[in-house]
Design a protein around this motif. Structure first.
Motif, PDB file in Angstrom:
ATOM      1  N   GLN A  20      13.541  -2.273  11.569  1.00 43.46           N
ATOM      2  CA  GLN A  20      14.382  -3.090  10.667  1.00 43.46           C
ATOM      3  C   GLN A  20      14.492  -4.480  11.112  1.00 43.46           C
ATOM      4  N   LYS A  21      14.516  -4.873  12.507  1.00 44.81           N
ATOM      5  CA  LYS A  21      14.589  -6.255  12.949  1.00 44.81           C
ATOM      6  C   LYS A  21      13.192  -6.755  12.474  1.00 44.81           C
ATOM      7  N   ALA A  22      11.925  -6.055  12.634  1.00 46.41           N
ATOM      8  CA  ALA A  22      10.824  -6.628  12.253  1.00 46.41           C
ATOM      9  C   ALA A  22      10.779  -7.014  10.618  1.00 46.41           C
ATOM     10  N   LEU A  23      11.194  -5.886   9.837  1.00 42.35           N
ATOM     11  CA  LEU A  23      11.246  -6.262   8.404  1.00 42.35           C
ATOM     12  C   LEU A  23      12.283  -7.564   7.893  1.00 42.35           C
ATOM     13  N   GLN A  28      12.551 -13.172   6.449  1.00 40.77           N
ATOM     14  CA  GLN A  28      13.215 -14.509   6.756  1.00 40.77           C
ATOM     15  C   GLN A  28      11.948 -15.686   6.707  1.00 40.77           C
ATOM     16  N   THR A  29      10.829 -15.087   7.536  1.00 42.04           N
ATOM     17  CA  THR A  29       9.699 -16.062   7.321  1.00 42.04           C
ATOM     18  C   THR A  29       9.005 -16.262   6.196  1.00 42.04           C
ATOM     19  N   TYR A  30       9.006 -15.173   5.233  1.00 48.91           N
ATOM     20  CA  TYR A  30       8.550 -15.393   3.903  1.00 48.91           C
ATOM     21  C   TYR A  30       9.456 -16.305   3.116  1.00 48.91           C
ATOM     22  N   ALA A  31      10.678 -16.187   3.231  1.00 49.37           N
ATOM     23  CA  ALA A  31      11.909 -17.185   2.509  1.00 49.37           C
ATOM     24  C   ALA A  31      11.491 -18.580   2.919  1.00 49.37           C
TER      25      ALA A  31
END
Length: 335
Positions: A20-23, A28-31
């Motif tokens: 869940q943390k990785a997703l 966040q990174t993609y946004a």
């Protein structure tokens, strides 16, 4: 036996939490990189919190804000604003005062971005003023980001004097990152826009060309500012009657806008209208017709900026149509 089962279940829970943390981090990174479809896929893959799981108020605000960021990038302005309102209502429940201020600054900035992108700069301005007031004691990098959005909104509304002083402040805040940083490039871009509006075309061209060089090194997160740089440089070239150069810049701006926000993104209508005019002036009547047709299609489909841009688009469309109908009068040849 029960001890082994409990240990195994604990490891499973830890692995699930790690996923869940990785997703969440991936979304966040993609946004942040303005890659919104990928961000939405990662966010949708998250398991919704169960009724018995309390994320904590700060985590709830973070998730709501992240989803609103993604929705804004996908053009879902109403959903994004509803989420931001929900998050703002949660802020008083944050116990730490500094953290409350941090959330207020971020959420008001976010609301301002969404409203500006939706063609509602008058409503965006109070949010951005609140964000600017909240970041007074925050790190300079975040203050610079707020100033950048505020300056663009002030220029949208014709408030040039206030924008000019804030550009100077932003350039000072950006200086520790170096004279060629993408952050400095972002402020050069808005300074170039201000010079363009003052009809200082030489100064505008110098700032915008330097900004584009810097912003191209910034990668995905700076594509929006880079697109703005190309758009404004295209307008400079048009004002100087350098029409082929104008068409080239405006096409680049359109490609970047579509890459970030999709084919019907927030500023696509404005870019297409200017591209139609530049193409027509450059003698590319087919390109002009295609661009203005795309504009009219966006207006008919209810584009968020349709009401704001409608008269300008129709004026350009009429000029192109008349030139096709009576080429001898307009000194053109029908294509």
């Amino acid at each position: 036996m029960s001890g082994r089962f409990g240990a195994a279940q604990s490891r499973i829970d830890e692995n699930a939490a790690g996923i869940q943390k990785a997703l969440l981090a991936r979304a966040q990174t993609y946004a942040f990189a303005a890659r919104y479809p990928e961000a939405r896929d990662a966010f949708d893959a998250l398991t919704p919190p169960s009724a018995n799981e309390d994320l904590g108020v700060r985590d709830r605000i973070f998730r709501i804000s992240l989803l609103a960021d993604i929705q804004q990038g996908l053009g879902q302005h109403d959903q994004a604003l509803a989420g931001i309102s929900t998050a703002l209502a949660l802020v008083p429940d944050v116990s730490d005062e500094d953290q409350r201020i941090d959330h207020l600054a971020a959420l008001h900035k976010q609301a301002g971005i969404v409203l500006r992108d939706a063609g509602r700069p008058q409503e965006a301005l109070p949010h951005l003023r609140d964000a600017y007031g909240a970041v007074a004691n925050m790190p300079t990098a975040y203050t610079a980001e707020v100033i950048l959005v505020l300056v663009n909104t002030l220029l949208d509304l014709g408030l040039k004097d206030e924008a000019r002083s804030l550009i100077d402040e932003g350039m000072t805040l950006a200086s520790p990152r170096g004279n060629t940083s993408p952050t400095r490039g972002s402020f050069l871009q808005v300074r170039g826009r201000l010079a363009l509006e003052a009809e200082d075309f030489a100064g505008a061209a110098a700032d915008l060309e330097a900004a584009i060089t810097m912003l191209r090194t910034g990668g995905d997160p700076y594509r929006t500012s880079l697109g703005s740089g190309y758009f404004n440089l295209g307008l400079v070239h048009m004002a100087q009657q350098r029409y082929p150069a104008s068409v080239d810049c405006l096409r680049r701006a359109r490609e970047l806008e579509a890459a970030v926000y999709g084919a019907d993104g927030g500023d696509v209508l404005l870019i297409e209208a200017e591209l139609a005019q530049a193409s027509f002036a450059a003698g590319d009547h087919e390109g002009a017709s295609q661009a203005i047709t795309r504009c009219l299609t966006l207006i008919r489909s209810g584009h968020p900026q349709a009401r704001r841009r409608r008269n300008r688009v129709l004026g350009i469309a009429i000029s192109i149509d008349l030139a096709h109908r009576w080429p001898a009068i307009y000194g053109t040849t029908a294509s």
